[in-house]
Design a protein around this motif. Structure first.
Motif, PDB file in Angstrom:
ATOM      1  N   ARG A  44      45.001 100.386  46.987  1.00 14.07           N
ATOM      2  CA  ARG A  44      45.093 101.824  47.231  1.00 14.07           C
ATOM      3  C   ARG A  44      45.183 102.048  48.730  1.00 14.07           C
ATOM      4  NH1 ARG A  44      44.876 106.420  44.958  1.00 14.07           N
ATOM      5  NH2 ARG A  44      43.994 108.244  45.949  1.00 14.07           N
TER       6      ARG A  44
ATOM      7  N   GLU B 181      45.373 104.928  51.608  1.00 13.00           N
ATOM      8  CA  GLU B 181      45.136 106.337  51.883  1.00 13.00           C
ATOM      9  C   GLU B 181      45.577 106.643  53.298  1.00 13.00           C
ATOM     10  OE1 GLU B 181      41.013 106.882  51.082  1.00 13.00           O
ATOM     11  OE2 GLU B 181      41.261 106.546  48.949  1.00 13.00           O
ATOM     12  N   LYS B 182      45.981 107.862  53.532  1.00 11.44           N
ATOM     13  CA  LYS B 182      46.389 108.268  54.871  1.00 11.44           C
ATOM     14  C   LYS B 182      45.183 108.174  55.796  1.00 11.44           C
ATOM     15  CE  LYS B 182      50.049 111.344  53.458  1.00 11.44           C
ATOM     16  NZ  LYS B 182      50.555 112.692  53.467  1.00 11.44           N
TER      17      LYS B 182
ATOM     18  N   SER C 192      42.952 112.786  57.304  1.00 13.56           N
ATOM     19  CA  SER C 192      42.889 113.642  56.136  1.00 13.56           C
ATOM     20  C   SER C 192      43.647 114.923  56.411  1.00 13.56           C
ATOM     21  CB  SER C 192      41.440 113.957  55.769  1.00 13.56           C
ATOM     22  OG  SER C 192      40.858 114.735  56.794  1.00 13.56           O
TER      23      SER C 192
ATOM     24  N   SER D  54      51.320 107.025  50.502  1.00 16.98           N
ATOM     25  CA  SER D  54      49.912 106.798  50.199  1.00 16.98           C
ATOM     26  C   SER D  54      49.751 106.780  48.688  1.00 16.98           C
ATOM     27  CB  SER D  54      49.027 107.877  50.817  1.00 16.98           C
ATOM     28  OG  SER D  54      49.329 109.125  50.245  1.00 16.98           O
TER      29      SER D  54
END
Length: 165
Positions: free
Chosen positions: A75, A77-78, A81, A120
């Motif tokens: 996974r 993620e950016k 946020s 993402s």
């Protein structure tokens, strides 16, 4: 205006800004497939995959699903946020609790995301090798967003002649 080079040039900047403001929100990708290079040497297969911005090794899983198939999933993620999304979640939470948020929203300027092209979400790839491999000798490293996996080939059994006694 190189920033918007993919758009058709409107008659004025005002029309461009209005079009961006009225456009539907950015599409959120929840899955993607990272690019990999696979090389073969005499003794091993070498996989190199691009995972830009990936630094949390705990969100990466590499395992064998059968004797010749390597499965990589994770996974991504950016790193930053989306501030607007966080504010929207907080606003919905407070509305459910019965608190007014109109005055709080007016105090904070909420940034609007115009374009989101970074990848993402979850990813998975599987690689099946044409020859037997040595699962115990597999080594993986992750540096600067490049995942390298070295999968050694299992040495072929040498023929042996049996003498009859």
């Amino acid at each position: 205006m190189a920033f918007f080079s993919r758009l058709i040039h409107p008659a004025s900047e005002r029309e461009l800004l209005r079009a961006l403001y009225e456009a539907p929100g950015p599409s959120r990708r929840t899955t993607f497939s990272p690019n990999f290079d696979v090389r073969e040497t005499e003794s091993a297969y070498i996989l190199e995959g691009e995972l830009p911005g990936f630094h949390d090794k705990s969100k990466l899983n590499i395992e064998f699903t059968d004797p010749q198939t390597l499965f990589i999933k994770g996974r991504l993620e950016k790193s930053l946020s989306d501030v607007g999304d966080e504010q929207e979640k907080e606003k919905r939470k407070q509305e459910v609790e019965g608190k007014s948020t109109d005055t709080e929203v007016k105090k904070e300027s909420k940034p609007k995301l115009w374009i989101s092209e970074r990848t993402s979400g979850e990813f998975q790839r599987s690689f099946t090798f044409p020859v037997n491999i040595d699962q115990e000798g597999v080594k993986a490293s992750l540096e600067h967003g490049l995942l390298s996996v070295m999968v050694p080939k299992r040495s072929q059994p040498v023929g042996r002649k049996i003498e009859i006694q």
